[in-house]
Design a protein around this motif. Structure first.
Motif, short mmCIF file in Angstrom:
data_model
loop_
_atom_site.label_atom_id
_atom_site.label_comp_id
_atom_site.label_asym_id
_atom_site.label_seq_id
_atom_site.Cartn_x
_atom_site.Cartn_y
_atom_site.Cartn_z
N ASP A 111 0.85 -1.18 0.00
CA ASP A 111 0.00 0.00 0.00
C ASP A 111 0.89 1.23 0.00
O ASP A 111 2.07 1.18 0.32
CB ASP A 111 -0.93 0.00 1.21
CG ASP A 111 -2.14 0.90 0.99
OD1 ASP A 111 -2.28 1.43 -0.14
OD2 ASP A 111 -2.93 1.08 1.92
N GLU A 115 -0.91 9.27 -4.31
CA GLU A 115 -1.97 9.15 -5.31
C GLU A 115 -1.54 8.14 -6.36
O GLU A 115 -0.38 8.13 -6.80
CB GLU A 115 -2.22 10.50 -5.97
CG GLU A 115 -3.29 10.47 -7.05
CD GLU A 115 -3.50 11.82 -7.71
OE1 GLU A 115 -4.23 11.86 -8.73
OE2 GLU A 115 -2.92 12.81 -7.23
N LYS A 131 -6.55 -3.46 -7.19
CA LYS A 131 -6.00 -2.31 -6.47
C LYS A 131 -6.98 -1.16 -6.47
O LYS A 131 -7.13 -0.45 -5.48
CB LYS A 131 -4.67 -1.88 -7.08
CG LYS A 131 -3.89 -0.89 -6.21
CD LYS A 131 -3.57 -1.51 -4.84
CE LYS A 131 -2.88 -0.55 -3.91
NZ LYS A 131 -2.60 -1.16 -2.59
N LYS A 132 -7.68 -0.98 -7.59
CA LYS A 132 -8.69 0.07 -7.66
C LYS A 132 -9.82 -0.22 -6.68
O LYS A 132 -10.36 0.70 -6.06
CB LYS A 132 -9.23 0.15 -9.09
CG LYS A 132 -10.39 1.12 -9.28
CD LYS A 132 -10.02 2.56 -8.95
CE LYS A 132 -11.16 3.50 -9.29
NZ LYS A 132 -10.94 4.88 -8.78
N GLU A 134 -9.46 -1.76 -3.82
CA GLU A 134 -8.91 -1.48 -2.49
C GLU A 134 -8.76 0.01 -2.23
O GLU A 134 -8.90 0.47 -1.11
CB GLU A 134 -7.54 -2.16 -2.34
CG GLU A 134 -7.58 -3.66 -2.29
CD GLU A 134 -6.20 -4.28 -2.22
OE1 GLU A 134 -6.10 -5.52 -2.16
OE2 GLU A 134 -5.20 -3.53 -2.24
N ARG A 135 -8.43 0.77 -3.27
CA ARG A 135 -8.13 2.19 -3.14
C ARG A 135 -9.14 3.01 -3.92
O ARG A 135 -8.91 3.40 -5.06
CB ARG A 135 -6.72 2.48 -3.66
CG ARG A 135 -5.61 2.17 -2.68
CD ARG A 135 -5.47 3.26 -1.62
NE ARG A 135 -5.29 4.58 -2.20
CZ ARG A 135 -4.09 5.10 -2.50
NH1 ARG A 135 -2.99 4.42 -2.28
NH2 ARG A 135 -4.01 6.31 -3.02
N CYS A 139 -7.18 7.50 -6.56
CA CYS A 139 -6.75 6.39 -7.40
C CYS A 139 -7.57 6.42 -8.69
O CYS A 139 -8.79 6.37 -8.65
CB CYS A 139 -6.95 5.06 -6.66
SG CYS A 139 -6.41 3.62 -7.56
#
Length: 262
Positions: A111, A115, A131-132, A134-135, A139
């Motif tokens: 992590d 940005e 990942k998108k 999760e964030r 992002c």
């Protein structure tokens, strides 16, 4: 063989029911499995190895990045392209059938408070979609694809990430014909760009961010045989020595690897 509710952080073989095996474009498919334990535990950077047959022909499974996971529904998905006999066998598997799945492989992506700019070329977008998920904040997801005929792929992505920016090479849909006209540049302090896709796409990303290679990262995929790190089939040569994608490292800083040597 293990049921899907045991310790999902260990590498095990699971017998999982297929919920969906959908054709998105010419040779592009989306496969979803029911696996509540795995869906709760998966992280960006994880992959699985799917065996097309319960026997030994073919002997080896096919590795794919986990593209999405829905903990509430207890499902996770992969995106795959038909490139040979194994994936062709996978494309014929009906919903309701069960397949042997090995996972999780790979180390979760670290992590960061920076940005994130996530850029995927073709099926390489699948490795970035987790990942998108999760964030959600700070992002952005940029995805390039060939164009006409890939509308189903774009629709699948947008159903999960409505704010994803889609670019079609022929300009027939999406937000333009090239993400490189829209990707933020330069990468300032507090920003990183992660990318995944064919070598030509990664090289284009390197040129786009040639002034800040230390803030550009590659998610590299390699052919795998065992998935445990023993066969050394997925080794990446880096400035810090040899790294196995299946157990050591999934994401690599652009100035630490030569993508043409791997």
């Amino acid at each position: 063989m293990t049921n899907c509710d045991c310790n999902a952080q260990e590498v095990n073989d699971y017998l999982l029911p297929v919920v969906k095996n959908k054709k998105l474009a010419g040779r592009l498919f989306w496969m979803t499995f029911e696996a509540p334990g795995l869906a709760r535990s998966v992280r960006a950077g994880h992959s699985v190895m799917i065996f097309p047959d319960m026997g030994t022909d073919p002997l080896l499974g096919r590795p794919f990045a986990v593209a999405d996971a829905d903990a509430e529904r207890g499902e996770f998905s992969v995106c795959y392209v038909l490139v040979g006999r194994g994936t062709e066998m996978l494309s014929l598997v009906p919903a309701g059938a069960k397949l042997r799945v090995r996972g999780f492989l790979g180390k979760p992506c670290p992590d960061t408070g920076d940005e994130l700019i996530l850029a995927g070329g073709g099926v390489g977008a699948a490795a970035l979609m987790m990942k998108k998920r999760e964030r959600r904040e700070r992002c952005s997801l940029y995805i390039g694809m060939p164009g006409r005929g890939y509308e189903g792929y774009a629709e699948e992505i947008l159903s999960i990430h409505p704010d994803a920016k889609i670019f079609a090479d022929d300009g027939s849909f999406g937000e333009g014909d090239s993400m490189f006209k829209a990707l933020p540049r330069p990468l300032a302090d507090g920003m990183q760009a992660w990318c995944c896709g064919p070598v030509g796409f990664l090289e284009a990303m390197r040129r786009h961010y040639e002034d800040t290679p230390q803030r550009l990262y590659y998610l590299l995929d390699k052919r795998m045989a065992c998935g445990y790190g023993g066969c050394m089939g997925c080794v990446i040569e880096t400035a810090n020595g040899l790294k196995r994608v299946c157990v050591d490292q999934t994401i690599f800083r652009a100035d630490e690897v030569n993508i043409h040597d791997n």
